[in-house]
Design a protein around this motif. Structure first.
Motif, mmCIF file in Angstrom:
data_model
loop_
_atom_site.group_PDB
_atom_site.id
_atom_site.type_symbol
_atom_site.label_atom_id
_atom_site.label_comp_id
_atom_site.label_asym_id
_atom_site.label_seq_id
_atom_site.Cartn_x
_atom_site.Cartn_y
_atom_site.Cartn_z
ATOM 1 N N ARG A 97 0.850 -1.183 0.000
ATOM 2 C CA ARG A 97 0.000 0.000 0.000
ATOM 3 C C ARG A 97 0.887 1.235 0.000
ATOM 4 N NH1 ARG A 97 -2.484 4.920 1.253
ATOM 5 N NH2 ARG A 97 -4.728 4.691 1.543
ATOM 6 N N TYR A 98 0.481 2.293 -0.737
ATOM 7 C CA TYR A 98 1.236 3.544 -0.733
ATOM 8 C C TYR A 98 1.117 4.254 0.615
ATOM 9 C CZ TYR A 98 1.244 3.249 -5.858
ATOM 10 O OH TYR A 98 1.412 2.848 -7.152
ATOM 11 N N PHE A 99 2.247 4.774 1.095
ATOM 12 C CA PHE A 99 2.267 5.679 2.231
ATOM 13 C C PHE A 99 2.612 7.055 1.668
ATOM 14 C CE2 PHE A 99 1.696 2.020 4.536
ATOM 15 C CZ PHE A 99 1.966 2.088 5.894
ATOM 16 N N THR A 100 1.600 7.840 1.356
ATOM 17 C CA THR A 100 1.800 9.145 0.750
ATOM 18 C C THR A 100 1.875 10.232 1.820
ATOM 19 O OG1 THR A 100 -0.594 9.388 0.481
ATOM 20 C CG2 THR A 100 0.626 8.448 -1.362
ATOM 21 N N LYS A 101 2.233 11.432 1.406
ATOM 22 C CA LYS A 101 2.344 12.552 2.341
ATOM 23 C C LYS A 101 1.054 12.696 3.147
ATOM 24 C CE LYS A 101 4.115 16.368 4.090
ATOM 25 N NZ LYS A 101 5.248 16.321 5.034
ATOM 26 N N GLY A 102 1.179 12.706 4.476
ATOM 27 C CA GLY A 102 0.021 12.817 5.354
ATOM 28 C C GLY A 102 -0.313 11.538 6.087
ATOM 29 N N TRP A 103 0.322 10.434 5.695
ATOM 30 C CA TRP A 103 0.024 9.159 6.351
ATOM 31 C C TRP A 103 0.338 9.194 7.841
ATOM 32 C CZ3 TRP A 103 3.422 6.418 9.242
ATOM 33 C CH2 TRP A 103 4.775 6.789 9.139
ATOM 34 N N VAL A 104 1.363 10.006 8.213
ATOM 35 C CA VAL A 104 1.889 9.956 9.582
ATOM 36 C C VAL A 104 0.843 10.349 10.629
ATOM 37 C CG1 VAL A 104 2.811 12.308 9.687
ATOM 38 C CG2 VAL A 104 3.977 10.445 10.908
ATOM 39 N N ASP A 105 -0.151 11.177 10.244
ATOM 40 C CA ASP A 105 -1.236 11.512 11.185
ATOM 41 C C ASP A 105 -2.601 11.169 10.600
ATOM 42 O OD1 ASP A 105 -1.480 13.445 9.236
ATOM 43 O OD2 ASP A 105 -1.522 15.156 10.616
ATOM 44 N N ASN A 106 -2.604 10.159 9.718
ATOM 45 C CA ASN A 106 -3.845 9.725 9.066
ATOM 46 C C ASN A 106 -4.522 10.908 8.378
ATOM 47 O OD1 ASN A 106 -5.907 8.073 8.194
ATOM 48 N ND2 ASN A 106 -6.951 7.966 10.173
ATOM 49 N N TRP A 107 -3.724 11.690 7.664
ATOM 50 C CA TRP A 107 -4.194 12.814 6.876
ATOM 51 C C TRP A 107 -5.065 13.761 7.707
ATOM 52 C CZ3 TRP A 107 -3.544 7.898 5.128
ATOM 53 C CH2 TRP A 107 -2.583 7.739 4.115
ATOM 54 N N GLY A 108 -4.576 14.012 8.936
ATOM 55 C CA GLY A 108 -5.238 14.959 9.821
ATOM 56 C C GLY A 108 -6.296 14.360 10.723
ATOM 57 N N TRP A 109 -6.539 13.068 10.624
ATOM 58 C CA TRP A 109 -7.579 12.426 11.426
ATOM 59 C C TRP A 109 -7.011 11.710 12.659
ATOM 60 C CZ3 TRP A 109 -12.609 13.371 10.461
ATOM 61 C CH2 TRP A 109 -12.936 13.873 9.201
ATOM 62 N N GLY A 110 -5.734 11.870 12.928
ATOM 63 C CA GLY A 110 -5.147 11.197 14.079
ATOM 64 C C GLY A 110 -3.946 11.949 14.598
ATOM 65 N N GLN A 111 -3.289 11.375 15.593
ATOM 66 C CA GLN A 111 -2.078 11.962 16.140
ATOM 67 C C GLN A 111 -0.918 11.749 15.169
ATOM 68 O OE1 GLN A 111 -1.941 13.733 19.086
ATOM 69 N NE2 GLN A 111 -4.181 13.503 18.999
ATOM 70 N N ARG A 112 0.065 12.644 15.232
ATOM 71 C CA ARG A 112 1.227 12.523 14.345
ATOM 72 C C ARG A 112 2.235 11.539 14.948
ATOM 73 N NH1 ARG A 112 6.154 14.435 12.921
ATOM 74 N NH2 ARG A 112 6.487 14.829 10.689
ATOM 75 N N ASP A 113 1.801 10.280 15.041
ATOM 76 C CA ASP A 113 2.637 9.260 15.664
ATOM 77 C C ASP A 113 2.784 8.009 14.796
ATOM 78 O OD1 ASP A 113 0.088 8.232 15.813
ATOM 79 O OD2 ASP A 113 0.060 8.008 17.990
ATOM 80 N N GLY A 114 2.230 8.037 13.585
ATOM 81 C CA GLY A 114 2.362 6.898 12.697
ATOM 82 C C GLY A 114 1.471 5.722 13.031
ATOM 83 N N SER A 115 0.473 5.920 13.907
ATOM 84 C CA SER A 115 -0.371 4.799 14.315
ATOM 85 C C SER A 115 -1.193 4.255 13.154
ATOM 86 C CB SER A 115 -1.291 5.212 15.464
ATOM 87 O OG SER A 115 -2.063 6.341 15.126
ATOM 88 N N TRP A 116 -1.541 5.110 12.193
ATOM 89 C CA TRP A 116 -2.243 4.610 11.003
ATOM 90 C C TRP A 116 -1.374 3.586 10.276
ATOM 91 C CZ3 TRP A 116 -0.861 4.501 5.897
ATOM 92 C CH2 TRP A 116 -1.853 4.100 4.992
ATOM 93 N N GLY A 117 -0.101 3.892 10.137
ATOM 94 C CA GLY A 117 0.808 2.964 9.480
ATOM 95 C C GLY A 117 0.970 1.676 10.256
ATOM 96 N N LYS A 118 1.059 1.781 11.577
ATOM 97 C CA LYS A 118 1.178 0.573 12.408
ATOM 98 C C LYS A 118 -0.064 -0.301 12.263
ATOM 99 C CE LYS A 118 3.147 -1.883 15.764
ATOM 100 N NZ LYS A 118 2.055 -2.539 16.474
ATOM 101 N N THR A 119 -1.230 0.317 12.125
ATOM 102 C CA THR A 119 -2.456 -0.454 11.919
ATOM 103 C C THR A 119 -2.399 -1.252 10.631
ATOM 104 O OG1 THR A 119 -3.778 1.147 13.173
ATOM 105 C CG2 THR A 119 -4.968 -0.283 11.637
ATOM 106 N N PHE A 120 -1.865 -0.641 9.570
ATOM 107 C CA PHE A 120 -1.732 -1.372 8.302
ATOM 108 C C PHE A 120 -0.795 -2.562 8.473
ATOM 109 C CE2 PHE A 120 0.555 -2.225 4.332
ATOM 110 C CZ PHE A 120 -0.512 -2.517 3.491
ATOM 111 N N LEU A 121 0.313 -2.363 9.185
ATOM 112 C CA LEU A 121 1.238 -3.476 9.420
ATOM 113 C C LEU A 121 0.542 -4.588 10.200
ATOM 114 C CD1 LEU A 121 4.500 -1.561 10.484
ATOM 115 C CD2 LEU A 121 3.756 -2.174 8.176
ATOM 116 N N ASP A 122 -0.170 -4.212 11.254
ATOM 117 C CA ASP A 122 -0.803 -5.213 12.110
ATOM 118 C C ASP A 122 -1.891 -5.984 11.381
ATOM 119 O OD1 ASP A 122 0.790 -4.632 14.295
ATOM 120 O OD2 ASP A 122 -0.610 -3.161 15.133
ATOM 121 N N GLU A 123 -2.734 -5.275 10.614
ATOM 122 C CA GLU A 123 -3.814 -5.992 9.938
ATOM 123 C C GLU A 123 -3.274 -6.884 8.824
ATOM 124 O OE1 GLU A 123 -6.464 -2.938 8.565
ATOM 125 O OE2 GLU A 123 -5.509 -2.781 6.601
#
Length: 626
Positions: A70-96
Motif C-alpha cells: 500500500r502507498y504511504f503518501t504525504k500525510g500518512w503519519v497523522d492519518n491525513w489529519g484524522w489522528g495523532q502525528r505518531d504513525g499509528s495509522w501505518g502501524k495499523t496497516f502493518l498489524d492488519e
C-alpha cells in the motif's frame, strides 16, 4: 498514483536522438543469480497484491498471497489529519496485514507530495532543509513503528524519485542535498549530497534498530536517460546498467559509511495497462511475450535481460511491483467495477497463463524474488473483476493453485533454475537459452498429507504384503526401507493444481503388489502436483519413483521433487524430466538424489506434472522408496 513526467521526459529525449541499430548483445547464459534472498522474505517466488488499509479482499479470496502493499503518501503519519502525528495509522496497516497472514509492504511515496511542486521539483525539494527535516522525521516514525511491529516489513523506497534525481543531477551523486543540514540528529554524520539522501534511509533504519525492515531501492527503467522498456530498444543494455549502478552505489547500493546496503532492487514493468497508453496517449508500450523475441525489441526477453544485468552488476535481487492486471478479455474502458472493465495488457497472462511456469522460472533466474500486482492509477484493470475467458477472476484463479502447491523455490546464489532460459532466436547472442512451454514445473508444494507407510527396498521396490500403512516385506540384501506402495489407500498423498483431480488408490495397474496411486487429469493445461507431507527420507538418500504414463498423453514434463522445511532453508531438489525421455505404456523409473545434509523428515515429497493440452487420462505412481 505513479508519476508520468518521467515517461514524457524520456520520450522527448528519444525524439532528439539519432537511433542506430546495435548488434545483438553478446551475453551468455548468466553464471548464476547474485545476491541472497533477504532475511524475512520466503525462499520461493512471492506473489502479492495492492490493497487499501481496512480492506480484506485478499484475506477472503482463499489464496495464500505472500505480500500486501500500500502507498504511504504525504500525510500518512497523522492519518491525513484524522489522528495523532505518531504513525499509528501505518502501524495499523502493518498489524492488519500480519493478522491476515501477509508480509506488509509500505511503499514510501512521499517526496512528490511535499510542498514546493511536483516531480520536476524533486531535486529542489531534497535541497530544502525544512522540507527534509519534516520528510526524514516522518520516515523515522515509520521505522519506529516497524520496529515495534517486530516482524518482516518490506519497505519500498520512493518509486521513480531516484531516477528523477539522477536525471536532474546529470548522474552526479555529489550534487547538494540537505541531509545533515536537515537537523535530524541521526543524520548529522552524513554528507549533504544526493548520495547522502540515499544513505539516510539506511542510517535511520540502523539508528532506530529496525533490523526487521527490508529496504528496497526503486530502479526506473528510464533512469539512465534511455527507456530500455519502451523506446530505446536497440541500444546495448550493459552501458545503461553501468550508468545507473555507478550512480546508485554511493547512495547505498554499494559499501558505505552506514555499514549496510539496500537489500533488494525494486522495479515496475509498467505503471498502467498497456492499452491505456495506446488508446489515451497514442504510446505503444506492449511487450512481445514470445520466448523467441529478440532482446533488441520491445519484449519480455529484453526486460528480463536488463533485470539479469542489473542483478549481475549490483549483486542484488529484484522485487517487481505494481504489475498491471489487464488481460486479453478486458473491454478497454475506464474501470467502473463491472465485469472485465479496465484496459488490456499481457503481463498477468505472461506470468500466469499457459506458459507461466517457464516465464516465472525465467524471471527467477534474473534475480526476481517477488511479483506484486496492482493498478498504478485509477481506471486501470483490477483483480476483483479481471475475468478471463472462463468467466473467473483471472489472477485469483490462476495464482491460487500455484501458491497452494507451494510456488517456486528460488535459485540459490550462484545457480539458476532448470527450464528458465530466455529467448530462442537470439540465444547465445542476446543472452538466453530456449524457454518453451514445456520447461520444468514450479517448486515444492504445500498440500496436506499424513503418515508415510513402510515398504521394502529391493532392486525395484520388492513385493509388498499389504500390511498396515504401506506394508512391509523382505527386502533381500538391501534391507527394509520406508516408502509408499498404496496397498492400503493413498497413504497421505493428495493432489493440487487445476490439471489434476483427486488421487486415489487403484487396482487398475500396479508396479508391485495389487495397487498404485491413480492420478487423473482434468483436461486443464498447466502444472499439477501430487505429494505427501513429512516423508521420513534419510539425509542424502536417493528417492525412487515408478511412474506409468499412457500413450498419447498431454503431459510435456514431470519432476519428482523433495522440499525441505524451515530448518533446511526451504531447499528444493527436483529432477526435471521431459516426456520424450519416458516410455509410454510401461513403468518408468525416475529418481531424486537429496543433498548429503538434507533435513528429515521432508516438508514435502511429490511429483509435478506439466501439460499443454486438455488431456483427461490417468497416470499411475507406485514403488516410491529410498
Amino acid at each position: 498514483m505513479k508519476p508520468t513526467l518521467r515517461r514524457t521526459l524520456v520520450l522527448l529525449a528519444v525524439a532528439w536522438m539519432t537511433v542506430t541499430v546495435s548488434p545483438a548483445l553478446a551475453q551468455s547464459q548468466p553464471p548464476g543469480v547474485k545476491g541472497p534472498v533477504p532475511t524475512g522474505m520466503p525462499n520461493r517466488l512471492a506473489v502479492g497484491l495492492f490493497e487499501e488499509a481496512g480492506q480484506n479482499w485478499m484475506r477472503d479470496s482463499g489464496v495464500p498471497w505472500d505480500v500486501r502493499y500500500r502507498y504511504f503518501t504525504k500525510g500518512w503519519v497523522d492519518n491525513w489529519g484524522w489522528g495523532q502525528r505518531d504513525g499509528s495509522w501505518g502501524k495499523t496497516f502493518l498489524d492488519e496485514s500480519r493478522t491476515q497472514g501477509f508480509i506488509p509492504a509500505p511503499v514510501f511515496y512521499q517526496l512528490f507530495a511535499e510542498p514546493g511542486g511536483g516531480e520536476s521539483e524533486s531535486l529542489a525539494k531534497v535541497q530544502n532543509a525544512a522540507t527534509m527535516k519534516s520528510y526524514f522525521g516522518d520516515l523515522k516514525i515509520l521505522l519506529q513503528r516497524a520496529t515495534e511491529f517486530g516482524r518482516p516489513v518490506l519497505l519500498l523506497v520512493e518509486p521513480d524519485a531516484v531516477g528523477l534525481l539522477q536525471f536532474y543531477t546529470n548522474s552526479n551523486p555529489n550534487t547538494y542535498a540537505a541531509v545533515a543540514a536537515s537537523g535530524i540528529p541521526e543524520l548529522a554524520g552524513l554528507p549533504n549530497t544526493v548520495a547522502g539522501w540515499g544513505l539516510a534511509f539506511l542510517q535511520l533504519r540502523k539508528s532506530v534498530g529496525a533490523n526487521n525492515v527490508i529496504l528496497g531501492m526503486h530502479i526506473s527503467a528510464w533512469a539512465s536517460g534511455k527507456d530500455i522498456s519502451c523506446c530505446s530498444v536497440t541500444d546495448p543494455l550493459q552501458p545503461e546498467v553501468d550508468k545507473v549502478v555507478n550512480f546508485l552505489k554511493p547512495l547505498g547500493l554499494g559499501a558505505n559509511s552506514t555499514g549496510a546496503t539496500y537489500d533488494v532492487l525494486v522495479g515496475d514493468p509498467l505503471d498502467r495497462d498497456a492499452d491505456f497508453y495506446k488508446l489515451t496517449r497514442a504510446q505503444d508500450v506492449w511487450w512481445d511475450a514470445s520466448d523467441n523475441a529478440s532482446v533488441s525489441s520491445r519484449s519480455f526477453n529484453r526486460y528480463a535481460q536488463w533485470l539479469t544485468l542489473m542483478n549481475q552488476t549490483s549483486g542484488k535481487r529484484w522485487v517487481l511491483w505494481q504489475i498491471p492486471l489487464g488481460n486479453s478479455q478486458h473491454r478497454n474502458i475506464n474501470n467502473d467495477g463491472s465485469a472485465r472493465a479496465g484496459y488490456r495488457d499481457n503481463r498477468a497472462e505472461y506470468f500466469f497463463g499457459p506458459s507461466g511456469d517457464a516465464h516465472r522460472r525465467k524471471f527467477a533466474n534474473t534475480g526476481v524474488i517477488a511479483l506484486l500486482f496492482g493498478a498504478g492509477a485509477g481506471g486501470q484493470s483490477s483483480y476483483p473483476n479481471d475475468l478471463g475467458s472462463d468467466g473467473q477472476p483471472y489472477l485469483k484463479t490462476r495464482a491460487s493453485p500455484f501458491l497452494l502447491a507451494g510456488g517456486l523455490t528460488l535459485p540459490a546464489t550462484g545457480t539458476t533454475l532448470p527450464g528458465g532460459g530466455g529467448g530462442g532466436t537470439d540465444a547465445g547472442t542476446d543472452g538466453g537459452t530456449g524457454g518453451g512451454t514445456d520447461a520444468g514445473p514450479d517448486g515444492g508444494p504445500r498440500d496436506a498429507g499424513t503418515d508415510a507407510g513402510t515398504r521394502d527396498g529391493g532392486a525395484d521396490g520388492g513385493t509388498r504384503d499389504g500390511g498396515s500403512d504401506a506394508g512391509t516385506s523382505d527386502a533381500g540384501s538391501g534391507g527394509t526401507t520406508r516408502g509408499y506402495g498404496f496397498e492400503t489407500g493413498t497413504e497421505g498423498w493428495s493432489s493440487s493444481g487445476a490439471p489434476i483431480k483427486a488421487a486415489t488408490s487403484s487396482t487398475a495397474r500396479a508396479q508391485a503388489g495389487t495397487r498404485s496411486l491413480a492420478v487423473p487429469f482434468s483436461g486443464t493445461a498447466g502444472t499439477g502436483v501430487v505429494s505427501v507431507r513429512t516423508a521420513p527420507v534419510p539425509r542424502g538418500a536417493t528417492v525412487t519413483f515408478r511412474v506409468w504414463i499412457p500413450s498419447g498423453s498431454g503431459i510435456t514434463a514431470l519432476q519428482p521433487f523433495a522440499l525441505e522445511g524451515e530448518t533446511g532453508g526451504w531447499r528444493y531438489t527436483g529432477t526435471w524430466t521431459a516426456i520424450s525421455s519416458l516410455q509410454p505404456g510401461t513403468w518408468n523409473t525416475v529418481t531424486v538424489p537429496l543433498p548429503s545434509n538434507s533435513t528429515t523428515p521432508l516438508y514435502q515429497l511429490g511429483v509435478e506434472f506439466t501439460t499443454n493440452s486438455g488431456w483427461t487420462g490417468t497416470v499411475h505412481l507406485d514403488g516410491i522408496g529410498w
